[in-house]
Design an enzyme around this catalytic site. Sequence first.
Site, mmCIF file in Angstrom:
data_model
loop_
_atom_site.group_PDB
_atom_site.id
_atom_site.type_symbol
_atom_site.label_atom_id
_atom_site.label_comp_id
_atom_site.label_asym_id
_atom_site.label_seq_id
_atom_site.Cartn_x
_atom_site.Cartn_y
_atom_site.Cartn_z
ATOM 1 C CB SER A 275 -0.946 -0.028 1.202
ATOM 2 O OG SER A 275 -1.977 0.911 1.059
ATOM 3 C CG ASP B 189 -6.426 -3.072 -4.012
ATOM 4 O OD1 ASP B 189 -7.126 -2.178 -3.501
ATOM 5 O OD2 ASP B 189 -5.250 -3.292 -3.694
ATOM 6 C CG HIS C 205 -5.512 -2.362 -0.318
ATOM 7 N ND1 HIS C 205 -4.741 -1.876 -1.349
ATOM 8 C CD2 HIS C 205 -5.064 -1.743 0.808
ATOM 9 C CE1 HIS C 205 -3.879 -1.004 -0.869
ATOM 10 N NE2 HIS C 205 -4.050 -0.912 0.437
#
Length: 429
Positions: free
Chosen positions: A245, A342, A375
């Site tokens: 991330s 995601d 994610h």
Amino acid sequence: MTHVLLALGILFALLAVNAHRPSRHPVLLAPSFFAGWWTIELAPHLLAAEAAALVLTAWNGGLDGWAGRAGLVLGAAGAAGLAATIAAARRTTVTLRECGVPFELDPGPAPRYPRSHLVVPPLCLIPRRGVRVQRNVTFHEDGRLRLKLDVYRPSAEPAEGELRPGLMQIHGGGWIIGDKREQGLPLLNHMAVQGWVGFNVNYRLSPRATWPDHLIDLKRFLAWYREHAAEYGADPDFLCVTGGSAGGHLTAMVALTANDPDFQPGFEDADTSVQGAVPFYGVYDFCEPGPWPVPFGSTRLVERWVVKLPFAENRDAYAKASPVTHVREDAPPFFVVHGSHDSLIPVPEARRFVEQLRATSRAPVLYAEMKGGQHAFDVFPSYRTARVVEGVERYLTGLHRQYRRGTGPAVPGEVADSLDRSAQDGPVG
């Protein structure tokens, strides 16, 4: 009980739908992400819990009315959706092999991730057998500022004169939250079992910190590593970097801005190069919208809390904070990992970065797109996480093997061959 069964059925069906089609509506983005994250990566555990809840509710009179029977149908549909999610995760090994990860570097099978962690995920918080952890090592101090890291290394001492490969882990959290104790633990433990020395590094966070403070702190670690790696049994001349991330963005920036004096104030002469990079689900371009409705740099998070400059009048500053701006011919090898589902950073962000990197860099660029992955999928020690951790270890082991042979920063020949094929076929999914 009939209405209880109906409510359970609706809930289980919604969880399954959200796992496959997460919402990107601004209001629903956060709850959709968290629900999908837990549902996808803990799907086997949730499936068992759903089955038990449906059976118990039906057994206690839940099927006495139409509402209960409808709820059972919806619950069964939700369970089928979870089964499909599990099946997608089981294809992770296939995806990794197709993208070129060298699982067969050694004659025998590589050690696998422990199954006990897949059954009881919190076990990943405990150092694995054969791993020792040294916490809160200070790597930079300036007045009241103290930057710290945790070291993960094999319990057994290295042979005399032996230096182990090093791995830097950068946590995510949108540049504003996160800590070294929370992320990268499955990977760091597994790498230490395989003879690596891992460094889980903290850095200053916004809004107190202003970009590029975050990157400068990580560069300070690189300078510290060159001087102190041997004290922990690591090779000062070999270090790879990974993170997810915001940590994925920072991983790419670390790898692509080696020795850039603009990001090394006061230590411009320090060697801040790395030998390989594995960014997970990162942001790579703040200026061009691509998969975003607006440029990511113009979002409230980045513009007001991280960079703290008006986007419209300072596009150059945002371009300089974008990994795509720093793509170059002599970039180190990259292995980019992203989930197809995601909902926070859409997968086209990774695809366009890989395309630009492959068009410029002389080093091989691997890309693995995790079918059904959300994610932050690797925070949980799920089946997908286990296979990806094993794949990353094999990839990095290949880089280190070539380094020891003195053949340059590239992945093994069999991987280069597969990359030639994948470049012709497009991104591997």
